[in-house]
Write a protein that holds these residues in place. Structure first.
Motif, PDB file in Angstrom:
ATOM      1  N   VAL A   6       0.852  -1.197   0.000  1.00  0.00           N
ATOM      2  CA  VAL A   6       0.000   0.000   0.000  1.00  0.00           C
ATOM      3  C   VAL A   6       0.888   1.247   0.000  1.00  0.00           C
ATOM      4  O   VAL A   6       0.624   2.206  -0.733  1.00  0.00           O
ATOM      5  CB  VAL A   6      -0.958   0.000   1.209  1.00  0.00           C
ATOM      6  CG1 VAL A   6      -1.807   1.269   1.235  1.00  0.00           C
ATOM      7  CG2 VAL A   6      -1.852  -1.243   1.193  1.00  0.00           C
ATOM      8  N   ALA A   7       1.961   1.219   0.779  1.00  0.00           N
ATOM      9  CA  ALA A   7       2.884   2.368   0.845  1.00  0.00           C
ATOM     10  C   ALA A   7       3.524   2.635  -0.517  1.00  0.00           C
ATOM     11  O   ALA A   7       3.723   3.797  -0.893  1.00  0.00           O
ATOM     12  CB  ALA A   7       3.953   2.121   1.904  1.00  0.00           C
ATOM     13  N   LEU A   8       3.842   1.579  -1.263  1.00  0.00           N
ATOM     14  CA  LEU A   8       4.414   1.750  -2.606  1.00  0.00           C
ATOM     15  C   LEU A   8       3.435   2.507  -3.504  1.00  0.00           C
ATOM     16  O   LEU A   8       3.836   3.393  -4.260  1.00  0.00           O
ATOM     17  CB  LEU A   8       4.757   0.400  -3.224  1.00  0.00           C
ATOM     18  CG  LEU A   8       5.288   0.465  -4.651  1.00  0.00           C
ATOM     19  CD1 LEU A   8       6.744   0.917  -4.652  1.00  0.00           C
ATOM     20  CD2 LEU A   8       5.155  -0.880  -5.336  1.00  0.00           C
ATOM     21  N   LEU A   9       2.146   2.184  -3.400  1.00  0.00           N
ATOM     22  CA  LEU A   9       1.140   2.894  -4.203  1.00  0.00           C
ATOM     23  C   LEU A   9       1.016   4.351  -3.758  1.00  0.00           C
ATOM     24  O   LEU A   9       0.862   5.242  -4.600  1.00  0.00           O
ATOM     25  CB  LEU A   9      -0.219   2.196  -4.107  1.00  0.00           C
ATOM     26  CG  LEU A   9      -0.299   0.787  -4.687  1.00  0.00           C
ATOM     27  CD1 LEU A   9      -1.737   0.274  -4.617  1.00  0.00           C
ATOM     28  CD2 LEU A   9       0.217   0.728  -6.111  1.00  0.00           C
ATOM     29  N   ARG A  64      -9.113   1.036 -13.766  1.00  0.00           N
ATOM     30  CA  ARG A  64      -9.600   1.788 -12.601  1.00  0.00           C
ATOM     31  C   ARG A  64     -11.002   1.357 -12.213  1.00  0.00           C
ATOM     32  O   ARG A  64     -11.293   1.127 -11.037  1.00  0.00           O
ATOM     33  CB  ARG A  64      -9.580   3.290 -12.920  1.00  0.00           C
ATOM     34  CG  ARG A  64     -10.236   4.168 -11.875  1.00  0.00           C
ATOM     35  CD  ARG A  64     -10.329   5.617 -12.323  1.00  0.00           C
ATOM     36  NE  ARG A  64     -11.048   5.819 -13.563  1.00  0.00           N
ATOM     37  CZ  ARG A  64     -12.383   5.844 -13.685  1.00  0.00           C
ATOM     38  NH1 ARG A  64     -13.149   5.632 -12.632  1.00  0.00           N
ATOM     39  NH2 ARG A  64     -12.945   6.061 -14.849  1.00  0.00           N
ATOM     40  N   THR A  65     -11.883   1.194 -13.197  1.00  0.00           N
ATOM     41  CA  THR A  65     -13.265   0.820 -12.871  1.00  0.00           C
ATOM     42  C   THR A  65     -13.341  -0.611 -12.355  1.00  0.00           C
ATOM     43  O   THR A  65     -14.136  -0.903 -11.461  1.00  0.00           O
ATOM     44  CB  THR A  65     -14.200   1.007 -14.083  1.00  0.00           C
ATOM     45  OG1 THR A  65     -13.799   0.137 -15.144  1.00  0.00           O
ATOM     46  CG2 THR A  65     -14.211   2.449 -14.559  1.00  0.00           C
ATOM     47  N   VAL A  66     -12.502  -1.492 -12.874  1.00  0.00           N
ATOM     48  CA  VAL A  66     -12.482  -2.871 -12.367  1.00  0.00           C
ATOM     49  C   VAL A  66     -11.908  -2.886 -10.951  1.00  0.00           C
ATOM     50  O   VAL A  66     -12.368  -3.640 -10.095  1.00  0.00           O
ATOM     51  CB  VAL A  66     -11.710  -3.804 -13.324  1.00  0.00           C
ATOM     52  CG1 VAL A  66     -11.635  -5.218 -12.756  1.00  0.00           C
ATOM     53  CG2 VAL A  66     -12.367  -3.834 -14.702  1.00  0.00           C
ATOM     54  N   ALA A  67     -10.914  -2.029 -10.687  1.00  0.00           N
ATOM     55  CA  ALA A  67     -10.359  -1.929  -9.336  1.00  0.00           C
ATOM     56  C   ALA A  67     -11.434  -1.475  -8.350  1.00  0.00           C
ATOM     57  O   ALA A  67     -11.523  -1.995  -7.230  1.00  0.00           O
ATOM     58  CB  ALA A  67      -9.174  -0.964  -9.309  1.00  0.00           C
ATOM     59  N   ARG A  68     -12.257  -0.524  -8.762  1.00  0.00           N
ATOM     60  CA  ARG A  68     -13.354  -0.067  -7.879  1.00  0.00           C
ATOM     61  C   ARG A  68     -14.354  -1.195  -7.624  1.00  0.00           C
ATOM     62  O   ARG A  68     -14.852  -1.355  -6.511  1.00  0.00           O
ATOM     63  CB  ARG A  68     -14.075   1.140  -8.488  1.00  0.00           C
ATOM     64  CG  ARG A  68     -13.311   2.413  -8.381  1.00  0.00           C
ATOM     65  CD  ARG A  68     -13.232   2.912  -6.950  1.00  0.00           C
ATOM     66  NE  ARG A  68     -12.595   4.215  -6.925  1.00  0.00           N
ATOM     67  CZ  ARG A  68     -11.845   4.651  -5.939  1.00  0.00           C
ATOM     68  NH1 ARG A  68     -11.611   3.893  -4.888  1.00  0.00           N
ATOM     69  NH2 ARG A  68     -11.303   5.845  -5.988  1.00  0.00           N
ATOM     70  N   ARG A  69     -14.647  -1.980  -8.650  1.00  0.00           N
ATOM     71  CA  ARG A  69     -15.567  -3.110  -8.459  1.00  0.00           C
ATOM     72  C   ARG A  69     -14.951  -4.133  -7.505  1.00  0.00           C
ATOM     73  O   ARG A  69     -15.627  -4.649  -6.617  1.00  0.00           O
ATOM     74  CB  ARG A  69     -15.927  -3.759  -9.787  1.00  0.00           C
ATOM     75  CG  ARG A  69     -16.862  -4.941  -9.590  1.00  0.00           C
ATOM     76  CD  ARG A  69     -17.545  -5.463 -10.835  1.00  0.00           C
ATOM     77  NE  ARG A  69     -16.951  -5.124 -12.088  1.00  0.00           N
ATOM     78  CZ  ARG A  69     -16.148  -5.936 -12.796  1.00  0.00           C
ATOM     79  NH1 ARG A  69     -15.822  -7.126 -12.339  1.00  0.00           N
ATOM     80  NH2 ARG A  69     -15.690  -5.549 -13.975  1.00  0.00           N
ATOM     81  N   ALA A  70     -13.669  -4.421  -7.691  1.00  0.00           N
ATOM     82  CA  ALA A  70     -12.989  -5.358  -6.798  1.00  0.00           C
ATOM     83  C   ALA A  70     -12.993  -4.832  -5.367  1.00  0.00           C
ATOM     84  O   ALA A  70     -13.201  -5.595  -4.412  1.00  0.00           O
ATOM     85  CB  ALA A  70     -11.561  -5.598  -7.283  1.00  0.00           C
ATOM     86  N   GLU A  71     -12.798  -3.543  -5.224  1.00  0.00           N
ATOM     87  CA  GLU A  71     -12.844  -2.933  -3.888  1.00  0.00           C
ATOM     88  C   GLU A  71     -14.226  -3.116  -3.260  1.00  0.00           C
ATOM     89  O   GLU A  71     -14.339  -3.473  -2.086  1.00  0.00           O
ATOM     90  CB  GLU A  71     -12.488  -1.449  -3.989  1.00  0.00           C
ATOM     91  CG  GLU A  71     -12.512  -0.727  -2.659  1.00  0.00           C
ATOM     92  CD  GLU A  71     -12.308   0.772  -2.794  1.00  0.00           C
ATOM     93  OE1 GLU A  71     -12.137   1.414  -1.746  1.00  0.00           O
ATOM     94  OE2 GLU A  71     -12.322   1.311  -3.932  1.00  0.00           O
ATOM     95  N   LEU A 120      -6.687  -1.812  -2.979  1.00  0.00           N
ATOM     96  CA  LEU A 120      -7.577  -1.590  -4.134  1.00  0.00           C
ATOM     97  C   LEU A 120      -8.034  -0.142  -4.211  1.00  0.00           C
ATOM     98  O   LEU A 120      -8.153   0.420  -5.306  1.00  0.00           O
ATOM     99  CB  LEU A 120      -8.764  -2.546  -4.066  1.00  0.00           C
ATOM    100  CG  LEU A 120      -8.401  -4.010  -4.290  1.00  0.00           C
ATOM    101  CD1 LEU A 120      -9.562  -4.917  -3.900  1.00  0.00           C
ATOM    102  CD2 LEU A 120      -7.974  -4.247  -5.732  1.00  0.00           C
ATOM    103  N   ASN A 121      -8.251   0.490  -3.062  1.00  0.00           N
ATOM    104  CA  ASN A 121      -8.645   1.898  -3.053  1.00  0.00           C
ATOM    105  C   ASN A 121      -7.529   2.766  -3.625  1.00  0.00           C
ATOM    106  O   ASN A 121      -7.753   3.604  -4.505  1.00  0.00           O
ATOM    107  CB  ASN A 121      -9.004   2.322  -1.629  1.00  0.00           C
ATOM    108  CG  ASN A 121      -9.495   3.747  -1.568  1.00  0.00           C
ATOM    109  OD1 ASN A 121     -10.315   4.171  -2.374  1.00  0.00           O
ATOM    110  ND2 ASN A 121      -8.987   4.495  -0.612  1.00  0.00           N
TER     111      ASN A 121
END
Length: 191
Positions: A89-92, A125-132, A152-153
């Motif tokens: 998460v820190a890397l992101l 991005r939209t798939v990441a939001r769905r996964a979240e 994911l956020n």
């Protein structure tokens, strides 16, 4: 390392169930399997994005993201296990700060458009939001670590920023939404 997948078509899922990493079986429509599937779909879409011409730093970052998404999927497949670390998460967070600093502030909403690479980043991005959302739903009924949800956020935010970076890669720009407010402001400026 031994071959882990010696047989792909086991037929054990023909009854609508699937095996988790802890050898339990759950329904293929369970919240856990939905979350695992959405993370897998996100990772596959990032693989498609990686087929595009990308700056080396973005490419390296997205390859690392793929590995971390595999860790996330593994964590979801083994209830109670931790594979995705807070360092991921820190890397992101660091990447968000680095790439966002290169961009002008947004004056208006942008459309998920522009170059092919930027548009693919928007799809990711939209798939990441769905996964979240799937991970959040799972976390309401089963205990989960914080890192998968946080990852994911942050990743969806990073993919938005990267779409803007990729639109500028060859001299392009964001594709702005033509809101009525912006049209009215432009007309007032012309008057």
């Amino acid at each position: 390392m031994a071959n882990r997948l010696s047989q792909i078509a086991t037929r054990t899922g023909d009854n609508g169930s699937t095996g988790l990493g802890d050898n339990t079986r759950v329904s293929k429509d369970s919240l856990r399997v939905h979350a695992m599937g959405d993370v897998d779909e996100l990772n596959s879409n990032i693989g498609v994005l990686l087929c595009e011409e990308l700056p080396a730093g973005v490419r390296d970052l997205l390859v690392e993201v793929q590995h971390q998404l595999f860790n996330l999927g593994g964590e979801l497949s083994i209830p109670g296990y931790e594979l995705l670390k807070v360092e991921a998460v820190a890397l992101l967070d660091d990447a968000l700060e680095e790439y966002n600093a290169q961009l002008p502030r947004l004056a208006e909403f942008i459309l998920p458009a522009g170059s092919r690479a930027a548009s693919l980043a928007h799809v990711c991005r939209t798939v990441a939001r769905r996964a979240e959302r799937a991970v959040v739903a799972l976390g309401k009924v089963e205990p989960l670590n914080d890192a998968p949800r946080q990852y994911l956020n942050r990743l969806s935010d990073l993919l938005f920023v990267l779409s803007r970076v990729l639109n500028r890669m060859n001299g392009g720009d964001d594709v702005y939404w033509k809101s009525e407010r912006m049209v009215r402001m432009a007309q007032e400026d012309e008057a």
